[in-house]
Design a protein around this motif. Structure first.
Motif, mmCIF file in Angstrom:
data_model
loop_
_atom_site.group_PDB
_atom_site.id
_atom_site.type_symbol
_atom_site.label_atom_id
_atom_site.label_comp_id
_atom_site.label_asym_id
_atom_site.label_seq_id
_atom_site.Cartn_x
_atom_site.Cartn_y
_atom_site.Cartn_z
ATOM 1 N N ALA A 196 1.066 3.977 -3.004
ATOM 2 C CA ALA A 196 0.750 5.372 -2.700
ATOM 3 C C ALA A 196 1.867 6.304 -3.163
ATOM 4 C CB ALA A 196 0.490 5.546 -1.208
ATOM 5 N N THR A 197 3.111 5.876 -3.004
ATOM 6 C CA THR A 197 4.233 6.701 -3.454
ATOM 7 C C THR A 197 4.232 6.838 -4.973
ATOM 8 O OG1 THR A 197 5.571 6.057 -1.550
ATOM 9 C CG2 THR A 197 6.741 6.932 -3.446
ATOM 10 N N GLU A 209 1.624 6.626 -6.877
ATOM 11 C CA GLU A 209 0.489 7.487 -7.214
ATOM 12 C C GLU A 209 0.843 8.963 -7.017
ATOM 13 O OE1 GLU A 209 -2.205 6.713 -8.652
ATOM 14 O OE2 GLU A 209 -2.549 4.584 -8.327
ATOM 15 N N GLU A 210 1.607 9.260 -5.988
ATOM 16 C CA GLU A 210 2.049 10.638 -5.775
ATOM 17 C C GLU A 210 2.956 11.087 -6.912
ATOM 18 O OE1 GLU A 210 4.505 13.364 -2.505
ATOM 19 O OE2 GLU A 210 4.209 11.223 -2.149
ATOM 20 N N ASP A 229 0.833 -1.209 0.000
ATOM 21 C CA ASP A 229 0.000 0.000 0.000
ATOM 22 C C ASP A 229 0.868 1.260 0.000
ATOM 23 O OD1 ASP A 229 -2.321 -1.476 -0.003
ATOM 24 O OD2 ASP A 229 -2.753 -1.205 2.129
ATOM 25 N N ALA A 230 1.926 1.254 0.802
ATOM 26 C CA ALA A 230 2.810 2.419 0.875
ATOM 27 C C ALA A 230 3.546 2.634 -0.442
ATOM 28 C CB ALA A 230 3.811 2.248 2.012
#
Length: 269
Positions: free
Chosen positions: A203-204, A206-207, A199-200
């Motif tokens: 998310a990175t 996606e950023e 997940d982390a």
């Protein structure tokens, strides 16, 4: 996205990220020659997809099947049947994989769950950075087998941690747990478990997907080109990189959006 299918890899697209799972849990995901061949083929296909700047994903995450192991290392059983030339060719094939990952114009994150030893640690080191689960363990234990790192560990580990720590880990073969790996700068973050780890990493990516694709590619290439240069030489690389970025359509859009106080819509050119 035409990346093919692989006997030893599982591919999953999650948002802007491509998750590549090394899938040999019965062998703790060891890097058999077939895995190296599959990773090489995938890396070449990713590089070919990006030649026109139209990337189907904005980052790659490499992980291992299961909770126990990212990659336990090279396949020692397989290696034991090789002669010196075959073993050297095996190492050089993995060098091509790791250099291919470094050359991709998108970020590559190692999501390390469990063991990342020998070749597994070296694969992780070829990624742009490493996220680790709480049960991760890192090491270069080749000296225990009368060997030395053969997949780039002696080159990349001193660039990730201090040279003294790298020498200690390589010469002792000592393993380090996730908390120590974070302390010495080997990993960027430690997450509770594999689910949180992925997940982390997603998310990175996606950023990063909200940023200018050409700027991300340009910055990654420039930082790689600066390795080993003097300050003066590296500043010249930075100047060339800045000029190339300034001339892109992404830069025009980013600057105009800032002045107009609106969100940028980057064309990726």
């Amino acid at each position: 996205m035409q990346l093919g299918t692989y006997a030893t890899l599982e591919l999953e697209t999650r948002g802007a990220a491509l998750i590549v799972t090394i899938n040999r849990p019965e062998a703790l995901n060891a890097l058999a020659a077939a895995v190296v061949e599959d990773l090489g083929s995938l890396t070449r296909k990713l590089a070919a997809l990006g030649r026109d700047g139209e990337w189907p994903v904005r980052g790659v995450i490499i992980t291992g099947a299961g909770e126990k192991s990212f990659v336990a290392g090279a396949d020692i059983v397989e290696m034991n049947s090789m002669n010196a030339q075959a073993a050297t060719d095996y190492g050089r094939a993995m060098h091509r994989v790791t250099q291919g990952l470094e050359a991709l114009p998108i970020p590559v994150i190692a999501a390390v769950n469990g063991f990342a030893l020998g070749g597994g640690c070296e694969l992780a080191l070829a990624c742009d950075w490493i996220y680790a689960s709480a049960n991760a363990r890192f090491g270069q234990p080749e000296v225990n087998l009368g060997l030395v790192p053969g997949f780039g560990g002696a080159v990349r580990l001193p660039r990730r941690v201090s040279p003294g720590i790298a020498r200690e880990l390589i010469l002792t073969g000592r393993q380090v747990k996730a908390d120590e790996a974070l302390r010495i700068g080997l990993v960027n973050r430690v997450l509770e478990d594999k689910a949180a780890l992925l997940d982390a990493a997603v998310a990175t990516i996606e950023e990063i997907a909200t940023k200018a694709p050409t700027a991300v590619a340009n910055a990654k290439a420039a930082m790689e080109a600066m390795v080993g240069l003097s300050t003066a030489e590296a500043l010249e690389v930075e100047s060339d990189s800045f000029r190339a970025a300034f001339l892109t359509e992404d830069s025009v859009e980013g600057r105009e959006a800032f002045v107009s106080k609106r969100a940028a819509v980057f064309p990726g050119r």
